[in-house]
Scaffold this motif. Structure first.
Motif, PDB file in Angstrom:
ATOM      1  N   SER A  95      -6.534   0.128  -3.489  1.00 54.55           N
ATOM      2  CA  SER A  95      -5.718  -0.719  -2.374  1.00 54.55           C
ATOM      3  C   SER A  95      -6.395  -0.447  -0.812  1.00 54.55           C
ATOM      4  O   SER A  95      -6.679   0.787  -0.698  1.00 54.55           O
ATOM      5  CB  SER A  95      -4.229  -0.597  -2.374  1.00 54.55           C
ATOM      6  N   HIS A  96      -6.603  -1.527  -0.361  1.00 50.82           N
ATOM      7  CA  HIS A  96      -6.884  -1.148   1.081  1.00 50.82           C
ATOM      8  C   HIS A  96      -5.778  -1.531   2.159  1.00 50.82           C
ATOM      9  O   HIS A  96      -6.099  -1.341   3.266  1.00 50.82           O
ATOM     10  CB  HIS A  96      -8.043  -2.150   1.400  1.00 50.82           C
ATOM     11  N   ARG A  98      -2.720  -2.830   4.382  1.00 53.82           N
ATOM     12  CA  ARG A  98      -2.754  -4.081   5.345  1.00 53.82           C
ATOM     13  C   ARG A  98      -2.332  -5.383   4.757  1.00 53.82           C
ATOM     14  O   ARG A  98      -1.787  -5.310   3.424  1.00 53.82           O
ATOM     15  CB  ARG A  98      -4.317  -4.215   5.783  1.00 53.82           C
ATOM     16  N   PRO A 102      -7.841  -9.028   0.771  1.00 55.98           N
ATOM     17  CA  PRO A 102      -8.503  -8.144   0.944  1.00 55.98           C
ATOM     18  C   PRO A 102      -9.919  -8.164   0.420  1.00 55.98           C
ATOM     19  O   PRO A 102     -10.263  -9.065  -0.503  1.00 55.98           O
ATOM     20  CB  PRO A 102      -7.838  -6.835  -0.165  1.00 55.98           C
ATOM     21  N   SER A 134      -4.304  -5.654  -1.341  1.00 57.35           N
ATOM     22  CA  SER A 134      -3.575  -5.544  -0.114  1.00 57.35           C
ATOM     23  C   SER A 134      -2.216  -5.443  -0.207  1.00 57.35           C
ATOM     24  O   SER A 134      -1.526  -5.381  -1.280  1.00 57.35           O
ATOM     25  CB  SER A 134      -4.138  -6.535   0.939  1.00 57.35           C
TER      26      SER A 134
END
Length: 170
Positions: A95-96, A98, A102, A134
């Motif tokens: 996961s990034h 935000r 993504p 995300s």
């Protein structure tokens, strides 16, 4: 070829909860989905079936500040065994955070092009890939064989609970 990835909201929630946990030195967590695949009306449909987190001890320190998490060969071996048991597709996921759609980082794309083709050595007849989340969306790439360069998934669907109506209302 259009590729449609489907995942239940419960399985996605399980993965997001795991990937949100802090690690003592890695900046992000990694996990793996297994999936089943079929072709219907010319569309490759991939249905995520199970999730396996990477164990804390299987992360390795990486001096490159652009690498959020590095996992070792033990993590890859465990993931391949996880998929091999059910002859399933294997999807590397992280996961990034935000909000919003993504994108894979440059590091993600380079490393994915190196490790995803290796999945075909253990499970040769299934598509494999990687996914980035995300907090409210996802993106994925799938390889159809070990010589493929990977292609973006056309559609990702999250399948939630359905209301089942029994009989006529009175």
């Amino acid at each position: 070829m259009n590729i449609h990835l489907k995942i239940t909201d419960q399985l996605l929630s399980t993965a997001r909860s795991d990937l949100d946990r802090p690690h003592r030195f890695a900046h992000e967590r990694v996990g793996f989905f297994t999936a089943k695949a079929t072709i219907a009306d010319g569309i490759l449909i991939i249905l995520a079936a199970d999730y396996q987190p990477v164990a804390d001890e299987d992360y390795e320190r990486d001096p490159n500040p652009n690498v959020g998490a590095r996992i070792g060969s033990n993590a890859m071996r465990k993931a391949l065994q996880f998929a091999y048991r059910s002859r399933a597709s294997l999807l590397h996921v992280h996961s990034h955070g935000r909000l919003g759609q993504p994108q894979f980082s440059r590091v993600d794309l380079i490393s994915g092009a190196e490790f995803v083709p290796g999945f075909f050595h253990a499970i040769p007849r299934m598509p494999h890939g990687m996914m980035v989340l995300s907090n409210d969306s996802a993106n994925a790439m799938i390889w159809l064989n070990e010589n493929d360069r990977g292609r973006y998934v056309s559609e990702i669907s999250v399948i939630g609970p359905q209301i089942i109506k029994h009989g006529d209302p009175q």
